[in-house]
Design a protein around this motif. Structure first.
Motif, PDB file in Angstrom:
ATOM      1  N   PHE A 231     150.989 -19.852  71.496  1.00  0.00           N
ATOM      2  CA  PHE A 231     151.951 -18.792  71.821  1.00  0.00           C
ATOM      3  C   PHE A 231     152.064 -18.629  73.325  1.00  0.00           C
ATOM      4  CE2 PHE A 231     147.778 -16.878  71.276  1.00  0.00           C
ATOM      5  CZ  PHE A 231     147.654 -16.023  72.362  1.00  0.00           C
ATOM      6  N   GLY A 232     153.245 -18.207  73.752  1.00  0.00           N
ATOM      7  CA  GLY A 232     153.492 -17.974  75.168  1.00  0.00           C
ATOM      8  C   GLY A 232     153.815 -19.259  75.910  1.00  0.00           C
ATOM      9  N   ASN A 233     154.564 -19.133  76.988  1.00  0.00           N
ATOM     10  CA  ASN A 233     154.930 -20.285  77.802  1.00  0.00           C
ATOM     11  C   ASN A 233     155.303 -19.822  79.194  1.00  0.00           C
ATOM     12  OD1 ASN A 233     157.907 -19.557  77.181  1.00  0.00           O
ATOM     13  ND2 ASN A 233     157.032 -20.053  75.184  1.00  0.00           N
ATOM     14  N   ILE A 234     155.430 -20.765  80.104  1.00  0.00           N
ATOM     15  CA  ILE A 234     155.597 -20.422  81.505  1.00  0.00           C
ATOM     16  C   ILE A 234     156.457 -21.496  82.172  1.00  0.00           C
ATOM     17  CG2 ILE A 234     153.481 -21.636  82.200  1.00  0.00           C
ATOM     18  CD1 ILE A 234     152.871 -19.243  84.066  1.00  0.00           C
ATOM     19  N   SER A 235     157.270 -21.087  83.132  1.00  0.00           N
ATOM     20  CA  SER A 235     158.146 -22.067  83.788  1.00  0.00           C
ATOM     21  C   SER A 235     158.397 -21.691  85.235  1.00  0.00           C
ATOM     22  CB  SER A 235     159.487 -22.173  83.037  1.00  0.00           C
ATOM     23  OG  SER A 235     160.292 -21.015  83.264  1.00  0.00           O
ATOM     24  N   GLN A 236     158.873 -22.687  85.996  1.00  0.00           N
ATOM     25  CA  GLN A 236     159.279 -22.438  87.376  1.00  0.00           C
ATOM     26  C   GLN A 236     160.479 -23.315  87.713  1.00  0.00           C
ATOM     27  OE1 GLN A 236     155.688 -23.593  89.634  1.00  0.00           O
ATOM     28  NE2 GLN A 236     156.806 -25.380  90.391  1.00  0.00           N
ATOM     29  N   ARG A 237     161.371 -22.763  88.522  1.00  0.00           N
ATOM     30  CA  ARG A 237     162.544 -23.525  88.961  1.00  0.00           C
ATOM     31  C   ARG A 237     162.071 -24.749  89.743  1.00  0.00           C
ATOM     32  NH1 ARG A 237     167.905 -21.902  89.502  1.00  0.00           N
ATOM     33  NH2 ARG A 237     167.384 -19.675  89.343  1.00  0.00           N
ATOM     34  N   TYR A 238     162.799 -25.835  89.566  1.00  0.00           N
ATOM     35  CA  TYR A 238     162.449 -27.106  90.215  1.00  0.00           C
ATOM     36  C   TYR A 238     163.488 -27.425  91.274  1.00  0.00           C
ATOM     37  CZ  TYR A 238     160.999 -32.038  90.531  1.00  0.00           C
ATOM     38  OH  TYR A 238     160.548 -33.270  90.966  1.00  0.00           O
TER      39      TYR A 238
ATOM     40  N   LEU B 288     171.390 -17.230  85.043  1.00  0.00           N
ATOM     41  CA  LEU B 288     171.912 -15.894  85.286  1.00  0.00           C
ATOM     42  C   LEU B 288     171.707 -15.422  86.721  1.00  0.00           C
ATOM     43  CD1 LEU B 288     170.900 -14.069  81.989  1.00  0.00           C
ATOM     44  CD2 LEU B 288     173.230 -14.404  82.828  1.00  0.00           C
ATOM     45  N   SER B 289     170.640 -15.880  87.364  1.00  0.00           N
ATOM     46  CA  SER B 289     170.371 -15.394  88.719  1.00  0.00           C
ATOM     47  C   SER B 289     169.651 -16.445  89.557  1.00  0.00           C
ATOM     48  CB  SER B 289     169.526 -14.121  88.681  1.00  0.00           C
ATOM     49  OG  SER B 289     169.158 -13.728  89.992  1.00  0.00           O
ATOM     50  N   ALA B 290     170.206 -16.708  90.733  1.00  0.00           N
ATOM     51  CA  ALA B 290     169.564 -17.634  91.663  1.00  0.00           C
ATOM     52  C   ALA B 290     168.295 -17.038  92.260  1.00  0.00           C
ATOM     53  CB  ALA B 290     170.541 -17.998  92.782  1.00  0.00           C
ATOM     54  N   ASP B 291     168.082 -15.729  92.058  1.00  0.00           N
ATOM     55  CA  ASP B 291     166.883 -15.067  92.576  1.00  0.00           C
ATOM     56  C   ASP B 291     165.702 -15.169  91.618  1.00  0.00           C
ATOM     57  OD1 ASP B 291     168.100 -14.250  94.942  1.00  0.00           O
ATOM     58  OD2 ASP B 291     168.865 -12.410  94.041  1.00  0.00           O
ATOM     59  N   ILE B 292     165.913 -15.800  90.473  1.00  0.00           N
ATOM     60  CA  ILE B 292     164.813 -15.998  89.522  1.00  0.00           C
ATOM     61  C   ILE B 292     164.271 -17.410  89.701  1.00  0.00           C
ATOM     62  CG2 ILE B 292     164.162 -16.149  87.085  1.00  0.00           C
ATOM     63  CD1 ILE B 292     166.284 -14.040  86.489  1.00  0.00           C
ATOM     64  N   ASN B 293     163.003 -17.509  90.061  1.00  0.00           N
ATOM     65  CA  ASN B 293     162.367 -18.807  90.288  1.00  0.00           C
ATOM     66  C   ASN B 293     161.142 -19.037  89.417  1.00  0.00           C
ATOM     67  OD1 ASN B 293     164.092 -19.794  92.427  1.00  0.00           O
ATOM     68  ND2 ASN B 293     163.166 -18.227  93.730  1.00  0.00           N
ATOM     69  N   PHE B 294     160.765 -18.021  88.646  1.00  0.00           N
ATOM     70  CA  PHE B 294     159.548 -18.151  87.830  1.00  0.00           C
ATOM     71  C   PHE B 294     159.688 -17.237  86.617  1.00  0.00           C
ATOM     72  CE2 PHE B 294     155.043 -18.138  86.769  1.00  0.00           C
ATOM     73  CZ  PHE B 294     154.596 -19.361  87.237  1.00  0.00           C
ATOM     74  N   VAL B 295     159.326 -17.750  85.449  1.00  0.00           N
ATOM     75  CA  VAL B 295     159.456 -16.987  84.204  1.00  0.00           C
ATOM     76  C   VAL B 295     158.170 -17.117  83.391  1.00  0.00           C
ATOM     77  CG1 VAL B 295     160.737 -16.705  82.040  1.00  0.00           C
ATOM     78  CG2 VAL B 295     161.950 -17.381  84.131  1.00  0.00           C
ATOM     79  N   ILE B 296     157.705 -15.988  82.884  1.00  0.00           N
ATOM     80  CA  ILE B 296     156.535 -15.959  81.990  1.00  0.00           C
ATOM     81  C   ILE B 296     156.963 -15.345  80.665  1.00  0.00           C
ATOM     82  CG2 ILE B 296     154.176 -15.133  81.625  1.00  0.00           C
ATOM     83  CD1 ILE B 296     154.062 -14.655  84.711  1.00  0.00           C
ATOM     84  N   HIS B 297     156.831 -16.094  79.596  1.00  0.00           N
ATOM     85  CA  HIS B 297     157.034 -15.540  78.258  1.00  0.00           C
ATOM     86  C   HIS B 297     155.644 -15.301  77.671  1.00  0.00           C
ATOM     87  CE1 HIS B 297     157.992 -16.301  73.751  1.00  0.00           C
ATOM     88  NE2 HIS B 297     157.944 -15.015  74.030  1.00  0.00           N
ATOM     89  N   ALA B 298     155.231 -14.053  77.708  1.00  0.00           N
ATOM     90  CA  ALA B 298     153.898 -13.671  77.266  1.00  0.00           C
ATOM     91  C   ALA B 298     153.940 -13.079  75.857  1.00  0.00           C
ATOM     92  CB  ALA B 298     153.302 -12.648  78.234  1.00  0.00           C
ATOM     93  N   HIS B 299     152.781 -12.990  75.252  1.00  0.00           N
ATOM     94  CA  HIS B 299     152.643 -12.269  73.994  1.00  0.00           C
ATOM     95  C   HIS B 299     151.606 -11.175  74.211  1.00  0.00           C
ATOM     96  CE1 HIS B 299     154.673 -14.679  70.666  1.00  0.00           C
ATOM     97  NE2 HIS B 299     155.127 -15.151  71.823  1.00  0.00           N
ATOM     98  N   CYS B 300     152.082  -9.929  74.208  1.00  0.00           N
ATOM     99  CA  CYS B 300     151.217  -8.797  74.519  1.00  0.00           C
ATOM    100  C   CYS B 300     151.542  -7.641  73.588  1.00  0.00           C
ATOM    101  CB  CYS B 300     151.393  -8.383  75.977  1.00  0.00           C
ATOM    102  SG  CYS B 300     150.345  -6.995  76.465  1.00  0.00           S
ATOM    103  N   PRO B 301     150.734  -7.414  72.549  1.00  0.00           N
ATOM    104  CA  PRO B 301     151.037  -6.335  71.610  1.00  0.00           C
ATOM    105  C   PRO B 301     151.067  -4.956  72.259  1.00  0.00           C
ATOM    106  CG  PRO B 301     148.856  -7.286  71.190  1.00  0.00           C
ATOM    107  CD  PRO B 301     149.547  -8.177  72.148  1.00  0.00           C
ATOM    108  N   GLN B 302     150.212  -4.739  73.273  1.00  0.00           N
ATOM    109  CA  GLN B 302     150.173  -3.422  73.913  1.00  0.00           C
ATOM    110  C   GLN B 302     151.508  -3.085  74.572  1.00  0.00           C
ATOM    111  OE1 GLN B 302     147.941  -5.859  74.352  1.00  0.00           O
ATOM    112  NE2 GLN B 302     145.866  -5.078  74.039  1.00  0.00           N
TER     113      GLN B 302
ATOM    114  N   ALA C 285     158.675 -11.821  81.585  1.00  0.00           N
ATOM    115  CA  ALA C 285     158.666 -11.333  82.973  1.00  0.00           C
ATOM    116  C   ALA C 285     159.186 -12.440  83.870  1.00  0.00           C
ATOM    117  CB  ALA C 285     157.257 -10.924  83.391  1.00  0.00           C
ATOM    118  N   PHE C 286     159.891 -12.057  84.924  1.00  0.00           N
ATOM    119  CA  PHE C 286     160.460 -13.059  85.817  1.00  0.00           C
ATOM    120  C   PHE C 286     160.537 -12.493  87.224  1.00  0.00           C
ATOM    121  CE2 PHE C 286     163.781 -10.697  83.628  1.00  0.00           C
ATOM    122  CZ  PHE C 286     164.531 -10.184  84.680  1.00  0.00           C
ATOM    123  N   GLY C 287     160.716 -13.377  88.189  1.00  0.00           N
ATOM    124  CA  GLY C 287     160.812 -12.906  89.561  1.00  0.00           C
ATOM    125  C   GLY C 287     161.183 -14.020  90.514  1.00  0.00           C
ATOM    126  N   ILE C 288     161.322 -13.659  91.771  1.00  0.00           N
ATOM    127  CA  ILE C 288     161.699 -14.617  92.793  1.00  0.00           C
ATOM    128  C   ILE C 288     160.570 -15.591  93.090  1.00  0.00           C
ATOM    129  CG2 ILE C 288     160.942 -13.244  94.790  1.00  0.00           C
ATOM    130  CD1 ILE C 288     163.638 -14.127  96.125  1.00  0.00           C
TER     131      ILE C 288
END
Length: 213
Positions: free
Chosen positions: A53-60, A118-132, A186-189
Motif C-alpha cells: 500500500f502507498g506509493n511515492i513519486s517525483q517529477r523528472y 494540473l500544476s507546474a508547482d507540484i514536483n513531489f507526490v506521496i500517496h499514503a495510507h493513514c487511518p488517523q 500530499a504534494f508540494g513543490i
C-alpha cells in the motif's frame, strides 16, 4: 468490502528495460524510507490482506514525466532504481499511461500524473495510507474526493481536477480519498514540502485522537 490494493486499472503501454540510475532515485528513496517508518506505506499481513500500500513519486526534469515506485513494491525495505518506473506520458482522457523501467508503475500512477499536469508547482507526490487522517478528514478540514470514485481511474483524475477548482487544496497540499480506505495524498513543490504537509496533518489527527470528548 475493501477494494483490493494494487490493481492497475488504466491502459498501460510499458517497455521493460533499465531506465533509471541510482542517482535518479536517491532523494525519493530517502523520503520513501521515512514514509515506510511512519507506516504510511509498506506491506504487512495486518493491513489490506497483505497487499502493498502507498506509493511515492517525483517529477523528472522539466517535463510532466515522473519517477514512481513500482507496483506492489511496498514490502521492499531498501528500494533500488530497478524498483521504480519512469512514466513518460500520462493521458487521463485516454486512460493511458506510457512508462519504461524494470518494474511496472504503481496502480495510482494516473492520479500522480494528473497532479503534475494540473500544476507546474507540484514536483513531489506521496500517496499514503493513514487511518488517523482518513477517519478525521472532515474535522481536519481536508478536501475529499467523492466516496463513489475508485482509485486509479479516469474518474479519480476528474475528481482531483474538480477539487482543484472547488477548494483550496492546491494551497493546503493534502486531500483524502473518501472511496479508498485510508487513502491520503500530499504534494508540494519539493519532497520536504509534501512530507511536511503530510506529517503536519498526521500530528493534528493524533492530537485530536488524544483529546477527550
Amino acid at each position: 468490502m475493501t477494494e483490493q490494493e494494487g490493481v492497475i486499472k488504466f491502459q498501460l503501454d510499458f517497455r521493460q528495460q533499465a531506465a533509471l540510475k541510482a542517482a535518479d532515485v536517491t532523494a525519493i528513496n530517502s523520503w520513501r524510507t521515512i514514509m515506510l517508518q511512519l507506516g504510511m506505506l509498506g506491506q504487512t499481513p495486518l493491513r489490506y490482506d497483505n497487499y502493498g500500500f502507498g506509493n511515492i513519486s517525483q517529477r523528472y526534469g522539466q517535463s510532466n514525466q515522473f519517477i514512481i515506485s513500482g507496483s506492489q513494491t511496498g514490502g521492499i525495505t531498501q528500494m533500488r532504481a530497478a524498483d521504480y518506473a519512469l512514466v513518460t506520458q500520462c493521458q487521463p482522457e485516454q486512460n493511458r499511461i506510457v512508462a519504461v523501467g524494470e518494474t511496472k508503475p504503481s496502480s495510482e500512477a494516473m492520479t500522480h500524473g494528473q497532479l503534475y499536469l494540473l500544476s507546474a508547482d507540484i514536483n513531489f507526490v506521496i500517496h499514503a495510507h493513514c487511518p488517523q487522517i482518513w477517519q478525521q478528514a472532515a474535522m481536519l478540514g481536508l478536501a475529499q474526493t467523492d466516496a463513489d470514485v475508485p482509485y486509479g481511474t479516469v474518474a479519480m483524475t476528474e475528481e482531483v481536477a474538480r477539487l482543484f477548482g472547488a477548494s483550496d487544496v492546491l494551497q493546503q497540499g493534502v486531500f483524502t480519498m473518501a472511496g479508498h480506505e485510508d487513502g491520503v495524498v500530499a504534494f508540494g513543490i519539493s519532497a520536504e514540502a509534501a512530507a511536511s504537509r503530510l506529517v503536519g496533518v498526521y500530528a493534528a489527527a493524533l492530537g485530536r485522537s488524544a483529546t477527550p470528548d
